[in-house]
Write a protein that holds these residues in place. Structure first.
Motif, PDB file in Angstrom:
ATOM      1  N   UNK A  28      -0.220  -3.033  16.877  1.00 43.43           N
ATOM      2  CA  UNK A  28       0.820  -3.485  15.950  1.00 43.43           C
ATOM      3  C   UNK A  28       1.874  -2.420  15.667  1.00 43.43           C
ATOM      4  N   UNK A  53       1.992   9.929  13.098  1.00 43.86           N
ATOM      5  CA  UNK A  53       1.766   8.500  12.854  1.00 43.86           C
ATOM      6  C   UNK A  53       3.133   7.822  12.811  1.00 43.86           C
ATOM      7  N   UNK A  56       7.669   3.620  10.399  1.00 48.94           N
ATOM      8  CA  UNK A  56       8.165   2.414   9.722  1.00 48.94           C
ATOM      9  C   UNK A  56       7.102   1.788   8.816  1.00 48.94           C
ATOM     10  N   UNK A  57       7.567   1.124   7.730  1.00 49.29           N
ATOM     11  CA  UNK A  57       6.606   0.451   6.847  1.00 49.29           C
ATOM     12  C   UNK A  57       6.546  -1.047   7.128  1.00 49.29           C
ATOM     13  N   UNK A  58       7.570  -1.567   7.786  1.00 45.01           N
ATOM     14  CA  UNK A  58       7.596  -2.965   8.219  1.00 45.01           C
ATOM     15  C   UNK A  58       8.475  -2.992   9.470  1.00 45.01           C
ATOM     16  N   UNK A  73       8.310   6.480   6.404  1.00 43.57           N
ATOM     17  CA  UNK A  73       7.791   5.764   5.241  1.00 43.57           C
ATOM     18  C   UNK A  73       6.290   5.981   5.039  1.00 43.57           C
ATOM     19  N   UNK A  74       5.737   7.002   5.745  1.00 44.91           N
ATOM     20  CA  UNK A  74       4.376   7.427   5.405  1.00 44.91           C
ATOM     21  C   UNK A  74       4.431   8.404   4.229  1.00 44.91           C
TER      22      UNK A  74
ATOM     23  N   UNK B 233      -1.378  -6.791   6.424  1.00 44.07           N
ATOM     24  CA  UNK B 233      -1.032  -6.622   7.842  1.00 44.07           C
ATOM     25  C   UNK B 233      -0.356  -7.889   8.356  1.00 44.07           C
ATOM     26  N   UNK B 234      -0.909  -9.052   7.988  1.00 49.71           N
ATOM     27  CA  UNK B 234      -0.354 -10.321   8.462  1.00 49.71           C
ATOM     28  C   UNK B 234       1.073 -10.541   7.963  1.00 49.71           C
ATOM     29  N   UNK B 236       3.195  -8.209   7.868  1.00 54.44           N
ATOM     30  CA  UNK B 236       4.053  -7.335   8.664  1.00 54.44           C
ATOM     31  C   UNK B 236       4.073  -5.889   8.211  1.00 54.44           C
ATOM     32  N   UNK B 237       3.291  -5.535   7.198  1.00 51.87           N
ATOM     33  CA  UNK B 237       3.278  -4.145   6.759  1.00 51.87           C
ATOM     34  C   UNK B 237       2.418  -3.302   7.691  1.00 51.87           C
ATOM     35  N   UNK B 238       2.798  -2.017   7.812  1.00 55.79           N
ATOM     36  CA  UNK B 238       2.210  -1.150   8.833  1.00 55.79           C
ATOM     37  C   UNK B 238       1.077  -0.310   8.251  1.00 55.79           C
ATOM     38  N   UNK B 239      -0.099  -0.479   8.806  1.00 56.35           N
ATOM     39  CA  UNK B 239      -1.274   0.289   8.382  1.00 56.35           C
ATOM     40  C   UNK B 239      -1.126   1.744   8.802  1.00 56.35           C
ATOM     41  N   UNK B 240      -1.463   2.657   7.895  1.00 58.73           N
ATOM     42  CA  UNK B 240      -1.437   4.093   8.207  1.00 58.73           C
ATOM     43  C   UNK B 240      -2.832   4.601   8.546  1.00 58.73           C
ATOM     44  N   UNK B 241      -3.858   4.122   7.773  1.00 56.25           N
ATOM     45  CA  UNK B 241      -5.218   4.648   7.938  1.00 56.25           C
ATOM     46  C   UNK B 241      -6.158   3.682   7.221  1.00 56.25           C
ATOM     47  N   UNK B 257       2.029   2.423   5.073  1.00 61.37           N
ATOM     48  CA  UNK B 257       3.359   2.969   4.845  1.00 61.37           C
ATOM     49  C   UNK B 257       4.060   2.105   3.798  1.00 61.37           C
ATOM     50  N   UNK B 258       4.958   2.727   3.040  1.00 57.16           N
ATOM     51  CA  UNK B 258       5.611   1.983   1.950  1.00 57.16           C
ATOM     52  C   UNK B 258       7.045   2.459   1.738  1.00 57.16           C
ATOM     53  N   UNK B 259       7.851   1.669   1.015  1.00 57.49           N
ATOM     54  CA  UNK B 259       9.234   2.101   0.721  1.00 57.49           C
ATOM     55  C   UNK B 259       9.345   2.943  -0.545  1.00 57.49           C
ATOM     56  N   UNK B 263       2.538   6.839   0.842  1.00 60.93           N
ATOM     57  CA  UNK B 263       1.730   5.676   1.195  1.00 60.93           C
ATOM     58  C   UNK B 263       1.338   4.895  -0.053  1.00 60.93           C
ATOM     59  N   UNK B 296      -7.836  -2.712  12.163  1.00 57.56           N
ATOM     60  CA  UNK B 296      -7.503  -4.126  12.165  1.00 57.56           C
ATOM     61  C   UNK B 296      -7.649  -4.712  13.572  1.00 57.56           C
TER      62      UNK B 296
END
Lengths: 119, 307
Positions: A28, A53, A56-58, A73-74, B233-234, B236-241, B257-259, B263, B296
């Protein structure tokens, strides 16, 4: 003309001006992202030199809201779009890994083989 | 000093709408909003607050936006608030705001505020069945439901980068009565204030520059954490760990990851400690950071015709 050791990503206009887009997903996460400003592009490996890593966050969220800097965005590191150098945050002094990219007949091309990423 | 932990964390951001979507998708409830920002609450009233980074009402930034701008700690009572005011006034400005928050700054430069806690009591349902456990999930109540958002219970902890880690730890220990629960010797201390048993509400990590590393709310249990992360995840947000389970603190984790400049995590089932607990000192590594780690995967099942 595209050489045999290059791969097309998309057409230049497929990336909105001033925005970024991710490519080559494994599971993903996109392996590469491209930032477009006018006719100019910059491409980088989608891996922050802080923890190696993705940034991007989305999907396609690689830039600050004003589009002027790349943001991880980590942990909030900021990078110069032109040089890939970290200009703020925990990995200051480090750099994103550039991917040599060019536009040929409106098509964005990068090498088939991507630069090596440390772990 | 009976400090309970953070009642609210305040972020200065550059894309309010994206942050609103993110926190809503995470499972927090937007309780008020203005052009300058909004407050998102968990079930107990603890909150993440997002404001425009340019908002002049925010304390000064400690790093490029987006990032954390303020931490509002909840304390047990007015005497605790008075004691904090008296202690911090010895060597720094302390201001009482019209909102009842006593505001100051820590030794790294992070803004910190204190208020008599506004947490609401939560009455958690009984989720799990363990053989021999008396307070199990009630009969005929189904656990495997996939409808609706995962309830987010309470703001758990914040993790901050600190260039001078010894000085940062000393401030919270000596001035505010925090206990060091455990230490990653190459990173920094996990700390809990005196008004809580939670393993940590604050973790400080040595780094060249200050800034947010991560923050998280508690969900009920492992099932809710996996379900929340799956749905995230579904979306669309990106898993870091993660998902995995930490060793120090035992909390189950899944980081994204977040805006917000660091994290954001889903977390549950952290250890509780009292003052008889002796801190462990170990170096952080993949081996010492988790009991196990999963990744995931898309849903899969054996085909209908196979057996």
């Amino acid at each position: 003309m595209r050489s045999s050791d290059e791969r097309p990503l998309c057409r230049l206009e497929d990336i909105p001006d001033g925005r970024a887009r991710g490519f080559l997903p494994v599971n993903r996460d996109d392996r590469v992202f491209v930032v477009r400003r006018g006719d100019r592009i910059r491409a980088y490996v989608n891996s922050c030199p802080h923890n190696w890593r993705p940034l991007d966050y989305a999907q396609d969220q690689f830039l600050s809201a004003d589009g002027r800097e790349i943001v991880c965005y980590a942990h909030g590191a900021h990078f110069s779009i032109d040089s890939g150098a970290c200009i703020a945050g925990v990995c200051i002094g480090a750099s994103l890994i550039p991917v040599p990219a060019r536009v040929d007949n409106g098509m964005i091309l990068i090498p088939l083989e991507l630069p090596h990423t440390p772990e | 000093m009976k400090i309970l932990g953070p009642d609210a964390l305040v972020f200065g951001v550059d894309d309010l709408d994206a942050c609103y979507r993110y926190l809503t998708d995470y499972g927090l409830k937007k309780v008020d909003s203005a052009p300058s920002g909004a407050r998102f609450e968990a079930l107990d009233g603890t909150a993440a607050v997002v404001r425009r980074a340019s908002d002049p009402g925010l304390p000064p930034p400690i790093s490029a936006a987006p990032n954390i701008r303020d931490q509002i700690y909840g304390v047990a009572d007015q005497p605790t608030l008075d004691a904090i005011g008296a202690e911090l006034s010895k060597d720094r400005d302390v201001k009482a705001g019209g909102d009842g928050v006593l505001r100051s700054v820590d030794d790294t430069g992070y803004a910190i505020g204190f208020q008599v806690t506004q947490r609401r009591k939560i009455d958690a349902p009984r989720y799990i069945n363990v053989p021999g456990m008396e307070l199990h999930r009630p009969v005929n109540v189904i656990a495997a439901v996939d409808n609706g958002p995962t309830p987010i219970y309470s703001l758990s902890h914040v993790v901050l980068f600190a260039p001078d880690i010894e000085r940062a730890e000393k401030f919270y220990a000596q001035r505010l009565g925090f206990r060091t629960a455990d230490v990653f010797t190459n990173l920094g201390p996990f700390m809990r204030p005196a008004g809580t048993l939670e393993h940590h509400t604050l973790f400080l990590i040595k780094a060249p520059k200050p800034g947010l590393q991560h923050f998280t709310f508690h969900v009920a249990d492992l099932n809710d954490m996996l379900r929340a992360g799956w749905n995230f995840v579904k979306k669309g947000y990106k898993s870091f760990w993660g998902p995995g389970r930490h060793i120090l603190g035992s909390n189950n984790f899944w980081y994204f990851n977040s805006p917000f400049g660091g994290l954001m995590e889903f977390d549950c089932d952290m250890d509780l400690h009292d003052d008889s607990w002796k801190p462990r000192y170990i170096p952080a590594s993949a081996q010492t950071s988790q009991t196990y780690l999963f990744q995931f995967a898309e849903k899969w099942a054996p085909g209908d015709q196979k057996h």
